[in-house]
Design a protein around this motif. Structure first.
Motif, PDB file in Angstrom:
ATOM      1  N   VAL A 124       0.850  -1.197   0.000  1.00  0.00           N
ATOM      2  CA  VAL A 124       0.000   0.000   0.000  1.00  0.00           C
ATOM      3  C   VAL A 124       0.883   1.243   0.000  1.00  0.00           C
ATOM      4  CG1 VAL A 124      -1.692   1.319   1.347  1.00  0.00           C
ATOM      5  CG2 VAL A 124      -1.898  -1.174   1.161  1.00  0.00           C
ATOM      6  N   ARG A 150     -12.775   0.770  18.134  1.00  0.00           N
ATOM      7  CA  ARG A 150     -12.528   0.673  16.691  1.00  0.00           C
ATOM      8  C   ARG A 150     -13.463  -0.377  16.095  1.00  0.00           C
ATOM      9  NH1 ARG A 150      -6.088   0.926  17.892  1.00  0.00           N
ATOM     10  NH2 ARG A 150      -5.785   3.131  17.427  1.00  0.00           N
ATOM     11  N   TRP A 184     -12.399  -3.352   9.457  1.00  0.00           N
ATOM     12  CA  TRP A 184     -12.284  -2.613   8.191  1.00  0.00           C
ATOM     13  C   TRP A 184     -13.147  -3.252   7.106  1.00  0.00           C
ATOM     14  CZ3 TRP A 184      -9.334   1.729   6.817  1.00  0.00           C
ATOM     15  CH2 TRP A 184      -9.217   1.977   5.443  1.00  0.00           C
ATOM     16  N   HIS A 188      -4.705  -5.784  14.368  1.00  0.00           N
ATOM     17  CA  HIS A 188      -4.250  -4.806  13.373  1.00  0.00           C
ATOM     18  C   HIS A 188      -4.943  -5.056  12.019  1.00  0.00           C
ATOM     19  CE1 HIS A 188      -0.628  -2.083  12.390  1.00  0.00           C
ATOM     20  NE2 HIS A 188      -1.482  -1.975  11.402  1.00  0.00           N
ATOM     21  N   GLU A 227       0.632   0.905  16.958  1.00  0.00           N
ATOM     22  CA  GLU A 227       0.840   0.639  15.521  1.00  0.00           C
ATOM     23  C   GLU A 227      -0.444   0.754  14.712  1.00  0.00           C
ATOM     24  OE1 GLU A 227       3.024  -2.692  14.118  1.00  0.00           O
ATOM     25  OE2 GLU A 227       4.460  -2.602  15.770  1.00  0.00           O
ATOM     26  N   ILE A 228      -1.545   0.333  15.315  1.00  0.00           N
ATOM     27  CA  ILE A 228      -2.822   0.407  14.586  1.00  0.00           C
ATOM     28  C   ILE A 228      -3.157   1.872  14.298  1.00  0.00           C
ATOM     29  CG2 ILE A 228      -5.307  -0.071  14.709  1.00  0.00           C
ATOM     30  CD1 ILE A 228      -4.630  -2.583  16.338  1.00  0.00           C
ATOM     31  N   GLY A 229      -2.919   2.706  15.293  1.00  0.00           N
ATOM     32  CA  GLY A 229      -3.140   4.139  15.114  1.00  0.00           C
ATOM     33  C   GLY A 229      -2.283   4.694  13.985  1.00  0.00           C
ATOM     34  N   LEU A 230      -1.017   4.220  13.934  1.00  0.00           N
ATOM     35  CA  LEU A 230      -0.113   4.682  12.863  1.00  0.00           C
ATOM     36  C   LEU A 230      -0.665   4.298  11.491  1.00  0.00           C
ATOM     37  CD1 LEU A 230       3.461   3.781  14.195  1.00  0.00           C
ATOM     38  CD2 LEU A 230       2.368   6.024  14.092  1.00  0.00           C
ATOM     39  N   THR A 231      -1.125   3.048  11.382  1.00  0.00           N
ATOM     40  CA  THR A 231      -1.652   2.576  10.100  1.00  0.00           C
ATOM     41  C   THR A 231      -2.904   3.347   9.705  1.00  0.00           C
ATOM     42  OG1 THR A 231      -0.695   0.387  10.378  1.00  0.00           O
ATOM     43  CG2 THR A 231      -2.574   0.548   8.892  1.00  0.00           C
ATOM     44  N   LEU A 232      -3.761   3.623  10.682  1.00  0.00           N
ATOM     45  CA  LEU A 232      -5.005   4.334  10.366  1.00  0.00           C
ATOM     46  C   LEU A 232      -4.752   5.756   9.849  1.00  0.00           C
ATOM     47  CD1 LEU A 232      -7.414   3.107  13.209  1.00  0.00           C
ATOM     48  CD2 LEU A 232      -7.574   2.605  10.757  1.00  0.00           C
ATOM     49  N   HIS A 247      -2.984   6.279   7.510  1.00  0.00           N
ATOM     50  CA  HIS A 247      -2.892   6.086   6.058  1.00  0.00           C
ATOM     51  C   HIS A 247      -4.173   5.491   5.477  1.00  0.00           C
ATOM     52  CE1 HIS A 247       1.271   7.102   6.515  1.00  0.00           C
ATOM     53  NE2 HIS A 247       1.458   6.108   7.348  1.00  0.00           N
ATOM     54  N   ALA A 248      -5.289   5.685   6.169  1.00  0.00           N
ATOM     55  CA  ALA A 248      -6.557   5.078   5.737  1.00  0.00           C
ATOM     56  C   ALA A 248      -6.903   5.450   4.293  1.00  0.00           C
ATOM     57  CB  ALA A 248      -7.676   5.492   6.686  1.00  0.00           C
ATOM     58  N   GLU A 253      -4.880   6.057   1.826  1.00  0.00           N
ATOM     59  CA  GLU A 253      -4.051   5.267   0.903  1.00  0.00           C
ATOM     60  C   GLU A 253      -4.535   3.824   0.823  1.00  0.00           C
ATOM     61  OE1 GLU A 253       0.458   6.257   1.082  1.00  0.00           O
ATOM     62  OE2 GLU A 253      -0.495   7.262   2.782  1.00  0.00           O
ATOM     63  N   ILE A 254      -5.020   3.307   1.946  1.00  0.00           N
ATOM     64  CA  ILE A 254      -5.550   1.932   1.934  1.00  0.00           C
ATOM     65  C   ILE A 254      -6.791   1.879   1.037  1.00  0.00           C
ATOM     66  CG2 ILE A 254      -6.441   0.020   3.335  1.00  0.00           C
ATOM     67  CD1 ILE A 254      -4.915   1.245   5.745  1.00  0.00           C
ATOM     68  N   ARG A 255      -7.632   2.889   1.138  1.00  0.00           N
ATOM     69  CA  ARG A 255      -8.847   2.928   0.304  1.00  0.00           C
ATOM     70  C   ARG A 255      -8.495   3.067  -1.181  1.00  0.00           C
ATOM     71  NH1 ARG A 255     -10.666   6.430   4.348  1.00  0.00           N
ATOM     72  NH2 ARG A 255     -11.697   5.183   5.961  1.00  0.00           N
ATOM     73  N   TYR A 307      -5.747   2.000  -2.556  1.00  0.00           N
ATOM     74  CA  TYR A 307      -5.221   0.690  -2.961  1.00  0.00           C
ATOM     75  C   TYR A 307      -6.393  -0.245  -3.277  1.00  0.00           C
ATOM     76  CZ  TYR A 307      -3.181  -3.959  -2.675  1.00  0.00           C
ATOM     77  OH  TYR A 307      -2.829  -5.250  -2.964  1.00  0.00           O
ATOM     78  N   GLU A 308      -7.384  -0.259  -2.396  1.00  0.00           N
ATOM     79  CA  GLU A 308      -8.543  -1.145  -2.600  1.00  0.00           C
ATOM     80  C   GLU A 308      -9.286  -0.805  -3.893  1.00  0.00           C
ATOM     81  OE1 GLU A 308     -10.626  -0.680   1.142  1.00  0.00           O
ATOM     82  OE2 GLU A 308      -9.952  -2.684   1.777  1.00  0.00           O
ATOM     83  N   LYS A 361      -7.358  -2.299  -6.627  1.00  0.00           N
ATOM     84  CA  LYS A 361      -7.482  -3.766  -6.543  1.00  0.00           C
ATOM     85  C   LYS A 361      -8.824  -4.266  -7.078  1.00  0.00           C
ATOM     86  CE  LYS A 361      -5.668  -7.125  -4.687  1.00  0.00           C
ATOM     87  NZ  LYS A 361      -4.676  -7.632  -3.781  1.00  0.00           N
ATOM     88  N   ASP A 386     -10.420  -3.400  -9.597  1.00  0.00           N
ATOM     89  CA  ASP A 386     -10.358  -3.610 -11.047  1.00  0.00           C
ATOM     90  C   ASP A 386      -9.534  -4.846 -11.377  1.00  0.00           C
ATOM     91  OD1 ASP A 386     -11.843  -1.401 -11.602  1.00  0.00           O
ATOM     92  OD2 ASP A 386     -10.103  -0.053 -11.740  1.00  0.00           O
TER      93      ASP A 386
END
Lengths: 467, 217
Positions: free
Chosen positions: A16, A50, A53, A152, B189-194, B196-197, B199-201, B203-204, B207, B209
């Motif tokens: 990503v 939370r 997702w 996670h 870590e979960i907070g760190l990843t979120l 970038h929410a 960017e995850i969307r 990417y999805e 994907k 397509d």
């Protein structure tokens, strides 16, 4: 882009974002969930307020704690029951698909996901279980994670990961009589060592590997973790694609051709670089049995138990001595003179329909020896159990004196009632011979389903019947 | 997550290679749905002479006095000295939970199994990889000098002996930048990843397509 390995391709297609510190945010297509490593993840998610997702990316089933007999009584052990109920409640609350204990699709997570087509080539797949490497057999990047990472993935559908190095393990040549996928992977672990794959993602290749069915390939990928590698992959070919066709979660007709075209790219390029290459010749591999308390302590069935005095490394030597002591074995004894008390056929390594058939072939028309106190056959899923019963395998086992059980992890890790007594010796088709793994003080010899069934009918003696 | 910056403590030498997570915390204790309380059952099969089960009063169980963890000279240890491939086998995070609950904050070994190594960082535990001969030296020093204490300083990435020690220790260690930062700051870590929410969307969306079958319900 230059030549890439299968692992490189799987990795690249799921990045990503790349962070400055050398880690990447990796997208996870599928998460499998079971009762043991998920309750604290769901709890963490609730505490932090939370939400998941993508619910449809998850698939759950109870497997570690479920009883394999008398299911109508439910789970007797109140602590185990609470854990399974917690999984049920969590899945019900969040609307995550779960095959509950009374569902015919219930079984060992690593068996049910491929069976349902929930494991597909080109995917990333994780589970809070180290044997998630199993799914690598589909050209899938699949690895085990801890509970914090389960949370996670639930919350973000991603993991922060650092890329592993590439290792190629190739096996070529024709199989010797009596040699199965289990023997091949045990021989590989014996060669690499239990930490040899640490820091690597393994790709299994070569014509011997290719010759195996998906069931055999899953047995191989399953035990990559026993060589220290979190992931053990096999390239996609027609065997893979034929297996996944027409399963409940597989791509529907309108996407099928697009999917096949996409999947076909998941193999290493001809000149791809591997950081380490191991090559084995199938003609050098005989039926294997472990003699110690680590899966790397493996030997051919016609050899004698090794002598720690021959080992020059003092730490290894001490490990061998401790293992022989725990196992109640003496160096120099031929392993085919050792008799077991219990036989266990099952686990995410060897509980699929082909394993059932192979064991039944050996058992057919024979009787479990009187000195073998218990011989358990535990199919990997309700659907495998059903299929085996349609083929009459259950009758073969029962007539021979084996117990035919309900699906679950069972005596592989003995979290439920199926366990060894102290000092009991077991021929087991599972994946770990660690101290106490199958019950405190229990002694495990890892073998193929054929060898386990042969031990049951031949006075418990570890040997192989070759037709 | 609990931060890790610096500790000074006794080191406990566990002289055994390939210690697996089944040995660290046996399966019967994995039935718990909690994250805490595993400490009294850390190394249960080596530590006690009877068979441990959940719910037992561990203070009343017969203890294996030969096992290093039960030796009074190592009481209060927060550093575990271990051999190669520590934490192999099962992915159970109950293993670092049990170590942490017992009071261990640092594990020093020539090598760790990947999943265990990764799980440590989620729980404020610092696993340190050192060359085999350095670990061997530490084993010798710790075993030869009762009460020997080490300071592990993550900021400086150093392991040093306390002043007036019988033997002088001064070792540098390596650690990934990201993991070091997570431990030092106790990052979520979960907070760190979120963060970038978006960017995850994105990417999805791409994907959907390429692999639409992964998004069918």
């Amino acid at each position: 882009m230059g030549a890439r390995t299968l692992y490189d391709k799987l990795w690249d297609s799921h990045v990503v974002r790349e962070n400055d510190d050398g880690t990447s945010l990796l997208y996870i297509d599928r998460q499998l969930i079971h009762e043991v490593t998920s309750p604290q993840a769901f709890e963490g998610l609730r505490i932090a307020n939370r939400t998941p997702w993508n619910l449809s990316a998850n698939l759950a089933t109870p497997d570690h704690n479920v009883p394999t007999n008398n299911r109508e009584q439910g789970i007797i052990d109140p602590i185990a029951r609470l854990q399974v109920e917690t999984l049920n409640n969590n899945c019900d609350y969040y609307h995550i698909t779960e095959f509950k204990m009374d569902d015919i699709r219930q079984g060992i997570v690593h068996v049910i996901s491929p069976e349902q087509g929930a494991t597909l080539p080109g995917m990333t797949l994780v589970c809070g279980d180290s044997h998630t490497s199993t799914h690598g057999a589909f050209g899938t990047l699949a690895f085990g994670i801890g509970t914090s990472e389960v949370e996670h993935v639930l919350v973000t559908q991603c993991l922060i990961q650092k890329k592993s190095k590439n290792m190629l393990v190739q096996v070529n040549g024709q199989l010797n009589p009596g040699v199965t996928a289990k023997d091949i992977i045990l021989a590989i672990i014996g060669e690499i060592g239990t930490a040899g794959g640490t820091g690597y993602a393994i790709e299994f290749a070569g014509d011997t590997i290719r010759s195996f069915s998906m069931e055999g390939r899953m047995t191989i990928s399953n035990m990559a973790i026993e060589a220290g590698a979190r992931a053990g992959m096999i390239a996609v070919d027609t065997t893979t694609i034929d297996y996944v066709k027409n399963r409940p979660y597989s791509p529907k007709a309108e996407h099928w051709e697009q999917a096949v075209e996409y999947w076909t790219g998941f193999h290493s390029d001809a000149d791809a670089h591997f950081d380490k290459v191991i090559s084995l010749d199938a003609k050098d591999i005989k039926p294997q049995v472990t003699w110690g308390t680590s899966p790397e302590m493996t030997m051919a069935i016609d050899e004698v138990i090794p002598d720690p005095a021959d080992e020059s490394d003092p730490v290894k030597q001490a490990g061998m001595e401790a293992a022989l002591n725990y196992m109640g074995l003496t160096a120099g004894t031929p392993i085919n003179e050792v008799a077991v008390d219990v036989v266990f056929i099952g686990s995410c390594t060897n509980s699929r329909i082909e394993d059932m058939r192979a064991a039944a072939d050996v058992a057919k028309g024979n009787k479990v020896a009187a000195n073998v106190k218990q011989a358990l056959v535990v199919p990997g899923s309700g659907l495998i159990k059903q299929q085996a019963e349609q083929e009459g395998l259950d009758k073969i086992f029962i007539d021979a004196g084996f117990e035919w059980r309900e699906p679950g992890c069972s005596m592989c890790l003995a979290m439920n009632a199926d366990r060894l007594e102290p000092q009991q010796r077991c021929a087991s088709t599972s994946n770990r011979n660690f101290e106490g793994r199958q019950g405190q003080g229990g002694r495990t010899h890892l073998v193929s389903p054929e060898m386990a069934a042969a031990a049951a009918i031949k006075k418990g003696i570890l040997s192989i019947l070759i037709n | 997550m609990e931060k890790f910056t610096k500790i000074t403590a006794i080191a406990l030498p566990l002289d055994r290679a390939n210690v697996d997570t089944d040995a660290i915390i046996p399966k019967q204790f994995l039935k718990s749905i909690k994250r805490s309380g595993f400490g009294p059952n850390l190394f249960d099969e080596w530590r006690y002479l009877d068979q441990g089960e959940p719910g037992m009063d561990n203070s009343k169980r017969p203890v294996n006095t030969d096992f290093v963890l039960n030796q009074p000279r190592y009481a209060g240890a927060e550093i575990l000295l271990a051999r190669d491939n520590f934490g192999c086998g099962s992915s159970r995070e109950h293993a670092p939970w049990a170590l942490e609950d017992f009071g261990i904050r640092v594990i020093i070994a020539p090598g760790f199994a990947d999943i265990f190594y990764n799980n440590c960082f989620k729980n404020g535990l610092l696993p340190i990889i050192l060359p085999e001969e350095t670990v061997e030296h530490l084993f010798n020093v710790v075993e030869a000098n009762e009460g020997f204490q080490l300071t592990v300083d993550l900021e400086q990435q150093k392991i040093i002996s306390v002043q007036s020690s019988a033997v002088d220790i001064n070792i540098d260690f390596e650690l990934d930048k990201f993991r070091r930062q997570c431990l030092l700051e106790g990052l979520d870590e979960i907070g760190l990843t979120l963060e970038h929410a978006d960017e995850i969307r994105q990417y999805e969306a791409r994907k959907k397509d390429i692999t639409p079958w992964l998004f069918q319900d």
